[in-house]
Design an enzyme around this catalytic site. Sequence first.
Site, PDB file in Angstrom:
ATOM      1  N   ASP A  91      36.280  49.829  42.681  1.00  0.00           N
ATOM      2  CA  ASP A  91      34.780  49.034  42.879  1.00  0.00           C
ATOM      3  C   ASP A  91      35.159  48.146  44.304  1.00  0.00           C
ATOM      4  O   ASP A  91      36.248  47.829  44.864  1.00  0.00           O
ATOM      5  CB  ASP A  91      34.532  48.082  41.706  1.00  0.00           C
ATOM      6  CG  ASP A  91      32.906  47.543  41.800  1.00  0.00           C
ATOM      7  OD1 ASP A  91      32.453  48.067  42.429  1.00  0.00           O
ATOM      8  OD2 ASP A  91      32.877  46.935  40.717  1.00  0.00           O
ATOM      9  N   LYS A  92      33.806  47.659  44.627  1.00  0.00           N
ATOM     10  CA  LYS A  92      33.606  46.833  45.954  1.00  0.00           C
ATOM     11  C   LYS A  92      33.032  45.660  45.443  1.00  0.00           C
ATOM     12  O   LYS A  92      32.044  45.468  44.791  1.00  0.00           O
ATOM     13  CB  LYS A  92      33.158  47.581  47.060  1.00  0.00           C
ATOM     14  CG  LYS A  92      32.577  46.670  48.122  1.00  0.00           C
ATOM     15  CD  LYS A  92      31.274  46.659  48.141  1.00  0.00           C
ATOM     16  CE  LYS A  92      30.543  45.763  49.271  1.00  0.00           C
ATOM     17  NZ  LYS A  92      29.266  45.498  49.256  1.00  0.00           N
ATOM     18  N   HIS A  93      33.228  44.339  46.255  1.00  0.00           N
ATOM     19  CA  HIS A  93      32.323  43.268  45.976  1.00  0.00           C
ATOM     20  C   HIS A  93      32.288  42.547  47.337  1.00  0.00           C
ATOM     21  O   HIS A  93      33.172  42.757  48.477  1.00  0.00           O
ATOM     22  CB  HIS A  93      32.997  42.367  45.039  1.00  0.00           C
ATOM     23  CG  HIS A  93      32.441  40.983  44.656  1.00  0.00           C
ATOM     24  ND1 HIS A  93      30.976  41.265  44.030  1.00  0.00           N
ATOM     25  CD2 HIS A  93      32.161  39.636  45.024  1.00  0.00           C
ATOM     26  CE1 HIS A  93      30.199  40.003  43.872  1.00  0.00           C
ATOM     27  NE2 HIS A  93      31.221  39.304  44.447  1.00  0.00           N
ATOM     28  N   SER A  94      31.084  41.979  47.647  1.00  0.00           N
ATOM     29  CA  SER A  94      30.765  41.211  49.003  1.00  0.00           C
ATOM     30  C   SER A  94      30.278  39.750  48.675  1.00  0.00           C
ATOM     31  O   SER A  94      29.922  39.608  47.661  1.00  0.00           O
ATOM     32  CB  SER A  94      30.118  42.088  49.613  1.00  0.00           C
ATOM     33  OG  SER A  94      29.238  41.307  50.608  1.00  0.00           O
ATOM     34  N   THR A 131      21.901  44.036  45.659  1.00  0.00           N
ATOM     35  CA  THR A 131      21.687  45.569  45.488  1.00  0.00           C
ATOM     36  C   THR A 131      20.888  45.966  44.335  1.00  0.00           C
ATOM     37  O   THR A 131      20.025  46.977  44.339  1.00  0.00           O
ATOM     38  CB  THR A 131      23.290  45.758  45.026  1.00  0.00           C
ATOM     39  OG1 THR A 131      24.115  45.621  46.229  1.00  0.00           O
ATOM     40  CG2 THR A 131      23.332  47.429  45.135  1.00  0.00           C
ATOM     41  N   ARG A 179      28.828  23.924  37.827  1.00  0.00           N
ATOM     42  CA  ARG A 179      29.272  23.769  39.498  1.00  0.00           C
ATOM     43  C   ARG A 179      28.066  23.743  40.253  1.00  0.00           C
ATOM     44  O   ARG A 179      28.015  22.867  41.318  1.00  0.00           O
ATOM     45  CB  ARG A 179      30.188  25.199  40.078  1.00  0.00           C
ATOM     46  CG  ARG A 179      31.550  24.937  39.512  1.00  0.00           C
ATOM     47  CD  ARG A 179      32.302  26.170  39.808  1.00  0.00           C
ATOM     48  NE  ARG A 179      32.237  26.642  41.158  1.00  0.00           N
ATOM     49  CZ  ARG A 179      32.196  27.897  41.692  1.00  0.00           C
ATOM     50  NH1 ARG A 179      32.262  28.891  40.788  1.00  0.00           N
ATOM     51  NH2 ARG A 179      32.188  28.309  42.993  1.00  0.00           N
ATOM     52  N   SER A 194      35.988  32.823  39.947  1.00  0.00           N
ATOM     53  CA  SER A 194      34.446  32.981  39.448  1.00  0.00           C
ATOM     54  C   SER A 194      33.996  34.633  39.750  1.00  0.00           C
ATOM     55  O   SER A 194      33.558  35.405  38.983  1.00  0.00           O
ATOM     56  CB  SER A 194      33.411  32.226  40.129  1.00  0.00           C
ATOM     57  OG  SER A 194      32.063  32.541  40.067  1.00  0.00           O
ATOM     58  N   LYS A 198      34.758  37.777  36.911  1.00  0.00           N
ATOM     59  CA  LYS A 198      33.425  38.942  36.587  1.00  0.00           C
ATOM     60  C   LYS A 198      33.964  40.236  36.788  1.00  0.00           C
ATOM     61  O   LYS A 198      33.983  41.396  36.092  1.00  0.00           O
ATOM     62  CB  LYS A 198      32.428  38.464  37.261  1.00  0.00           C
ATOM     63  CG  LYS A 198      31.723  37.203  36.825  1.00  0.00           C
ATOM     64  CD  LYS A 198      30.338  37.263  36.918  1.00  0.00           C
ATOM     65  CE  LYS A 198      30.135  36.530  38.713  1.00  0.00           C
ATOM     66  NZ  LYS A 198      30.326  35.243  39.103  1.00  0.00           N
ATOM     67  N   LYS A 199      34.491  40.413  38.101  1.00  0.00           N
ATOM     68  CA  LYS A 199      34.765  41.897  38.895  1.00  0.00           C
ATOM     69  C   LYS A 199      35.768  42.514  37.835  1.00  0.00           C
ATOM     70  O   LYS A 199      35.713  43.886  37.463  1.00  0.00           O
ATOM     71  CB  LYS A 199      35.209  41.940  40.205  1.00  0.00           C
ATOM     72  CG  LYS A 199      33.893  42.019  41.125  1.00  0.00           C
ATOM     73  CD  LYS A 199      33.720  43.367  41.009  1.00  0.00           C
ATOM     74  CE  LYS A 199      32.080  43.450  41.436  1.00  0.00           C
ATOM     75  NZ  LYS A 199      31.312  44.691  41.528  1.00  0.00           N
TER      76      LYS A 199
HETATM   77  N1  URA Z   1      29.688  34.126  43.756  1.00  0.00           N
HETATM   78  C1  URA Z   1      30.126  33.921  42.490  1.00  0.00           C
HETATM   79  O1  URA Z   1      29.900  34.737  41.619  1.00  0.00           O
HETATM   80  N2  URA Z   1      30.895  32.871  42.189  1.00  0.00           N
HETATM   81  C2  URA Z   1      31.042  32.066  43.222  1.00  0.00           C
HETATM   82  O2  URA Z   1      31.826  30.931  42.892  1.00  0.00           O
HETATM   83  C3  URA Z   1      30.370  31.990  44.396  1.00  0.00           C
HETATM   84  C4  URA Z   1      29.719  33.067  44.729  1.00  0.00           C
END
Ligand code: URA
Length: 450
Positions: A91-94, A131, A179, A194, A198-199
């Site tokens: 997978d990819k995250h940005s 997305t 936060r 964070s 999730k990822k």
């Molecule tokens: N995106 C997130 O999911 N968490 C953060 O803390 C900042 C950006």
Amino acid sequence: MSTNASHHALLPQELIRLKRDGQPLPAEEIKAFVQGIADDRISDAQIGAFTMAVFLNGMSREEVVALTTATRDSGHVMRWDALNLHGPIVDKHSTGGVGDLVSLVLGPWVAACGAFVPMISGRGLGHTGGTLDKLESIPGYAPYPAPERFSEVVKSTGVAIIGQTGNLAPADKRIYGVRDVTATVESIPLITASILGKKLASGLDALVMDVKVGSGAFMPTPEKSRELAKSIANVATQAGTPTTALLTDMSQPLAPCAGNAVEIVETLTLLRGERSNSRVMQVTRELAVEMLIAGKLAANREDALAQLEKALTSGAAAEVFARMVRELGGPADFMERSNNYLATAPVIQAVYPEQSGIVQRFDTRAVGMSVVELGGGRLRNDASIDHSVGFSDIVAIGDHVDSQRPLAIVHARSEEAAARAAAQLRAAITLGAETADADTLLQETFRGEA
Ligand code: URA
């Protein structure tokens, strides 16, 4: 170390005190605290005090790894072994950008090379596009399938881009909410845990991360972007998911468009192999190379590039995208007849500069905010969006503009909205007399160290 962490756990206030006083936190204590957050045993006040203590005193690498794995494990962690997939889960995250449609091309492209991509995507946040919002420009596209259906689509198609459902990393939901209202978002340890909490809950074999630098980036300075890229690559890798982070330029919109339907139009063009050397394709290709190598589908960069070229020119990548759209409820003939399906705005106008010149700089964040104001993003969480609006044909740094060559085409709901967006776009683009070069697109690569 105790296997039953909660049995020996410190009181929450004792853990907060340790971090307040700059003492190291044992991994099992972090784990118990995060589980307490997921179980609602820890109060918002305690989360707020903890995040402020972390904001002020930082965390060691070991502590961030513990916070990340505890966040990942605070809810359901997906497993793919039962499906017997013949390829890696990647997978990819940005960190998000403007005109950043990378995921839409990248997922199908690497899937066409044999990877499996269970991509859980977000909606637009602040000035950045999402997305999921872009995909919802496609009538019928249903981004919240049941978990079994999600698995089926990943297996049959190689990629499914969906929204977050169910019980993935529930601790992060609470921590992030606190936060947001306690001035503790901008902490690299907390951002790392964070994002990765999730990822990594989607059960990945490898991850690539695109960290943006420049006027449209989420991080405020290049140094902070760099620090985040390094943190994410190392923490994810130490948490058991080999990860590479690329530092890429977001000092101008990545694709020449920003919005929802307009970015889908561009995605289809790119998947057909047109403009395969554009800036957005260069970033996408680099991320794809890292994914194929990390997923052991390619032996090296040359091998990866050859596979990617073939998947694009043969039409395989486009076919995977078409299939994903179909499997998730979109039209079966979307690729062939996208014009029949995508919403178009009532007002479509060229935006000319006040005088001629060469594009020197973008305030990319302002371009993104202008799209939000046109209705293409949200000012409130629960607002609906207008998929048809945005900008297309946006110029790039170094381009010459004048009364014949516009800055962009604006797509708007009304004449007034178009005029306001045009003024905002003119203000966001600095023109000058000198030639100008874009910033380096691919600035740095961080391969995670285990
Ligand atoms: N995106 C997130 O999911 N968490 C953060 O803390 C900042 C950006």
